[in-house]
Design a protein around this motif. Structure first.
Motif, PDB file in Angstrom:
ATOM      1  N   ILE A 285      -1.987 -10.084   8.978  1.00 24.14           N
ATOM      2  CA  ILE A 285      -2.197 -10.749   7.695  1.00 24.14           C
ATOM      3  C   ILE A 285      -2.001 -12.258   7.840  1.00 24.14           C
ATOM      4  N   ASP A 286      -1.148 -12.670   8.797  1.00 22.99           N
ATOM      5  CA  ASP A 286      -1.056 -14.100   9.121  1.00 22.99           C
ATOM      6  C   ASP A 286      -2.421 -14.654   9.492  1.00 22.99           C
TER       7      ASP A 286
ATOM      8  N   PHE B 118      -5.879  -3.738   4.528  1.00 22.66           N
ATOM      9  CA  PHE B 118      -4.562  -3.712   5.156  1.00 22.66           C
ATOM     10  C   PHE B 118      -3.488  -3.224   4.213  1.00 22.66           C
ATOM     11  N   ASN B 119      -3.829  -3.027   2.940  1.00 23.15           N
ATOM     12  CA  ASN B 119      -2.794  -2.611   1.999  1.00 23.15           C
ATOM     13  C   ASN B 119      -2.321  -1.199   2.300  1.00 23.15           C
TER      14      ASN B 119
ATOM     15  N   TYR C  62       1.701  -4.578  11.780  1.00 22.33           N
ATOM     16  CA  TYR C  62       2.075  -4.751  13.177  1.00 22.33           C
ATOM     17  C   TYR C  62       1.246  -3.878  14.104  1.00 22.33           C
TER      18      TYR C  62
ATOM     19  N   ARG D  95      10.076   3.838   7.639  1.00 21.01           N
ATOM     20  CA  ARG D  95       9.416   4.888   6.902  1.00 21.01           C
ATOM     21  C   ARG D  95       7.922   4.818   7.201  1.00 21.01           C
TER      22      ARG D  95
ATOM     23  N   LEU E 170       4.294   4.855   6.116  1.00 21.75           N
ATOM     24  CA  LEU E 170       3.690   4.642   4.803  1.00 21.75           C
ATOM     25  C   LEU E 170       2.659   5.711   4.479  1.00 21.75           C
TER      26      LEU E 170
ATOM     27  N   PHE F 125       6.403 -14.838   7.676  1.00 23.01           N
ATOM     28  CA  PHE F 125       5.108 -14.587   7.050  1.00 23.01           C
ATOM     29  C   PHE F 125       5.080 -15.089   5.614  1.00 23.01           C
TER      30      PHE F 125
ATOM     31  N   LYS G 117       1.005  -9.049  -1.257  1.00 23.52           N
ATOM     32  CA  LYS G 117       1.341  -7.682  -1.641  1.00 23.52           C
ATOM     33  C   LYS G 117       1.047  -6.720  -0.486  1.00 23.52           C
ATOM     34  N   ALA G 118      -0.076  -6.969   0.227  1.00 18.56           N
ATOM     35  CA  ALA G 118      -0.403  -6.116   1.367  1.00 18.56           C
ATOM     36  C   ALA G 118       0.666  -6.225   2.447  1.00 18.56           C
ATOM     37  N   GLY G 119       1.128  -7.455   2.702  1.00 18.18           N
ATOM     38  CA  GLY G 119       2.162  -7.634   3.705  1.00 18.18           C
ATOM     39  C   GLY G 119       3.470  -6.989   3.301  1.00 18.18           C
TER      40      GLY G 119
ATOM     41  N   ASP H 134       3.807  -4.410   1.321  1.00 15.33           N
ATOM     42  CA  ASP H 134       3.669  -2.960   1.424  1.00 15.33           C
ATOM     43  C   ASP H 134       3.690  -2.491   2.865  1.00 15.33           C
ATOM     44  N   ASP H 135       3.225  -3.344   3.782  1.00 15.88           N
ATOM     45  CA  ASP H 135       3.251  -2.964   5.183  1.00 15.88           C
ATOM     46  C   ASP H 135       4.634  -3.116   5.796  1.00 15.88           C
TER      47      ASP H 135
ATOM     48  N   ILE I  18       6.533  -6.037   6.264  1.00 22.25           N
ATOM     49  CA  ILE I  18       6.846  -7.218   7.076  1.00 22.25           C
ATOM     50  C   ILE I  18       8.221  -7.724   6.663  1.00 22.25           C
ATOM     51  N   ILE I  19       9.078  -7.937   7.648  1.00 24.28           N
ATOM     52  CA  ILE I  19      10.473  -8.244   7.356  1.00 24.28           C
ATOM     53  C   ILE I  19      10.625  -9.729   7.079  1.00 24.28           C
TER      54      ILE I  19
ATOM     55  N   LYS J 244      16.354  -5.751   5.494  1.00 20.97           N
ATOM     56  CA  LYS J 244      15.161  -4.914   5.632  1.00 20.97           C
ATOM     57  C   LYS J 244      14.330  -5.055   4.358  1.00 20.97           C
ATOM     58  N   ILE J 245      13.104  -4.567   4.448  1.00 25.01           N
ATOM     59  CA  ILE J 245      12.208  -4.697   3.302  1.00 25.01           C
ATOM     60  C   ILE J 245      12.686  -3.802   2.163  1.00 25.01           C
ATOM     61  N   ASN J 246      13.425  -2.744   2.478  1.00 29.64           N
ATOM     62  CA  ASN J 246      13.896  -1.853   1.427  1.00 29.64           C
ATOM     63  C   ASN J 246      15.017  -2.478   0.610  1.00 29.64           C
TER      64      ASN J 246
ATOM     65  N   PRO K  14       8.621  -1.339  -0.631  1.00 36.89           N
ATOM     66  CA  PRO K  14       7.200  -1.472  -0.935  1.00 36.89           C
ATOM     67  C   PRO K  14       6.871  -0.911  -2.299  1.00 36.89           C
TER      68      PRO K  14
ATOM     69  N   LEU L  52       4.577   1.067  -3.163  1.00 31.16           N
ATOM     70  CA  LEU L  52       3.829   2.318  -3.193  1.00 31.16           C
ATOM     71  C   LEU L  52       4.587   3.337  -4.015  1.00 31.16           C
TER      72      LEU L  52
ATOM     73  N   SER M  59       5.520   7.084  -2.172  1.00 34.52           N
ATOM     74  CA  SER M  59       6.541   7.023  -1.142  1.00 34.52           C
ATOM     75  C   SER M  59       7.882   6.620  -1.744  1.00 34.52           C
TER      76      SER M  59
ATOM     77  N   GLU N  56      11.238   8.827  -1.558  1.00 37.54           N
ATOM     78  CA  GLU N  56      12.498   8.319  -1.016  1.00 37.54           C
ATOM     79  C   GLU N  56      13.644   8.515  -2.009  1.00 37.54           C
TER      80      GLU N  56
END
Lengths: 101, 142
Positions: free
Chosen positions: A30-31, A82-83, A89, A97, A99, B33, B94-96, B98-99, B101-102, B111-113, B118, B120, B123, B127
């Motif tokens: 995404i970068d 990419f969503n 990565y 987790r 996705l 990022f 938003k895409a990053g 959800d993926d 990215i830390i 962490k992202i959590n 995310p 979503l 999921s 959780e």
């Protein structure tokens, strides 16, 4: 005035080079897409400047409109892609987790 | 009148170049990022609007019949980019997120959590259900 326009165009191109570096190196996908988006926007600006240098802005402005719209569409499609379908990565993200699961 | 329009357009173009320099250095140097996205979104949008306004003033300074239409088209590009660039930045961010990215942090443990996870829905609900299950198991064991 032509001198200033040439200087502005060259400065725009030189300032695109660090963003090119980010496209090549950028750790996540995404970068790279963000960097491509910035370069696309600046290319629309550069088209206007080139048109002013050729004294033919009326033709180049249509190119710039099409370029800006297509650039937005491309980054939108990449963001939707990419969503959900592919982690940034290239593997399961490190949040702990899967996705998809 | 022509000289004044010239000077105004030169000032607008140069300030746009300054803002684009900031965006470029930010994209090159920021550690994360999300921070790079911050530099790209704001600096790129503002510099584009400034340079486009300068070019529109430059074009309209010719005082020909068709130059007004061309200036309106250039301003339309500026408005288009002003609308679309924050939209695409928001979607990519938003895409990053959800993926997973830390984000950068001092202790490098975030962490992202910890930030809400995310966006979503399914999921997240899975959780939370799993968390509830483990909590009830612990209670039963005690």
């Amino acid at each position: 005035m032509d001198f200033i326009l040439i200087c502005a165009g060259i400065a725009l191109f030189l300032m695109m080079l660090p963003i090119m570096y980010r496209i090549v190196v950028g750790p996540t996908a995404i970068d790279r897409i963000v960097a491509v988006n910035v370069i696309g926007t600046k290319t629309a600006v550069l088209l206007i400047i080139i048109g002013a240098l050729f004294h033919n802005v009326a033709m180049f402005v249509d190119f710039a409109i099409a370029y800006a719209a297509l650039n937005f569409l491309g980054s939108l499609a990449a963001a939707r892609y990419f969503n959900r379908t592919r982690p940034a990565y290239g593997q399961v993200p490190q949040g702990g987790r899967d996705l998809d699961g | 009148m022509g000289e004044l329009l010239n000077i105004v357009s030169i000032i607008l173009i140069l300030s746009g170049l300054v803002f684009f320099l900031g965006a470029s250095i930010g994209i090159l140097r920021f550690p994360d990022f999300y921070t790079r996205m911050h530099a790209a979104g704001k600096g790129d949008t503002l510099s584009t609007i400034l340079i486009m306004s300068g070019m529109a003033i430059q074009v309209i300074g010719d005082f020909e019949g068709s130059s007004v239409l061309v200036a309106i088209k250039i301003l339309a590009i500026a408005v288009l980019i002003m609308l679309t660039s924050p939209t695409s930045t928001h979607l990519l961010m938003k895409a990053g997120f959800d993926d997973g990215i830390i984000p950068v942090s001092k202790d490098k443990k975030t962490k992202i959590n910890d930030l809400g996870g995310p966006f979503l829905k399914d999921s997240l609900s899975n959780e939370s259900v799993a968390k509830k299950k483990t909590a009830t198991r612990k209670r039963v064991k005690k």
